[in-house]
Scaffold this motif. Structure first.
Motif, PDB file in Angstrom:
ATOM      1  N   ASN A   5       0.813  -1.211   0.000  1.00 15.51           N
ATOM      2  CA  ASN A   5       0.000   0.000   0.000  1.00 15.51           C
ATOM      3  C   ASN A   5       0.850   1.266   0.000  1.00 15.51           C
ATOM      4  N   HIS A   6       2.118   1.153   0.349  1.00 11.90           N
ATOM      5  CA  HIS A   6       2.997   2.319   0.389  1.00 11.90           C
ATOM      6  C   HIS A   6       3.687   2.586  -0.951  1.00 11.90           C
ATOM      7  N   VAL A   7       3.401   1.759  -1.966  1.00 14.70           N
ATOM      8  CA  VAL A   7       3.958   1.960  -3.304  1.00 14.70           C
ATOM      9  C   VAL A   7       2.861   2.561  -4.179  1.00 14.70           C
ATOM     10  N   LEU A   8       3.091   3.776  -4.640  1.00 14.92           N
ATOM     11  CA  LEU A   8       2.116   4.501  -5.452  1.00 14.92           C
ATOM     12  C   LEU A   8       2.563   4.467  -6.909  1.00 14.92           C
ATOM     13  N   LEU A   9       1.674   4.076  -7.803  1.00 15.73           N
ATOM     14  CA  LEU A   9       1.996   3.961  -9.227  1.00 15.73           C
ATOM     15  C   LEU A   9       1.129   4.909 -10.045  1.00 15.73           C
ATOM     16  N   PHE A  10       1.770   5.576 -11.016  1.00 11.92           N
ATOM     17  CA  PHE A  10       1.081   6.562 -11.840  1.00 11.92           C
ATOM     18  C   PHE A  10       1.456   6.407 -13.307  1.00 11.92           C
ATOM     19  N   ARG A  48       6.843   5.732 -10.075  1.00 10.86           N
ATOM     20  CA  ARG A  48       6.681   4.874  -8.895  1.00 10.86           C
ATOM     21  C   ARG A  48       7.217   5.639  -7.697  1.00 10.86           C
ATOM     22  N   ILE A  49       6.381   5.776  -6.678  1.00  7.52           N
ATOM     23  CA  ILE A  49       6.774   6.499  -5.474  1.00  7.52           C
ATOM     24  C   ILE A  49       6.540   5.606  -4.269  1.00  7.52           C
TER      25      ILE A  49
END
Length: 74
Positions: A5-10, A48-49
């Motif tokens: 859940n702590h990996v944000l993909l755009f 990727r953050i």
């Protein structure tokens, strides 16, 4: 099983080294960003953050404010 859940993909239009340099200026020392990368080889130019505190909408607003297209990659 690990929680990602702590990996944000755009999906973005950040497509070259000059664009990545501008993103570095935006995200490099931003509180809450643990690590980030942009895959310019991917057709979706995936940003990727890793963050334990930021949410997708905060990043989308920041990137869009600076003139880039950015939306959550689902």
């Amino acid at each position: 099983m690990e929680n990602f859940n702590h990996v944000l993909l755009f999906k973005t239009n950040i497509s070259c080294d000059a664009d990545k340099a501008l993103v570095c200026a935006m995200l490099g020392d931003r509180p809450g960003v643990e690590k980030w990368s942009v895959d310019t080889e991917d057709e979706d130019c995936v940003l990727r953050i890793v963050s334990y505190t930021l949410r997708h909408q905060e990043i989308i607003e920041l990137i869009n404010y600076h003139g880039y297209e950015c939306r959550e990659l689902i």
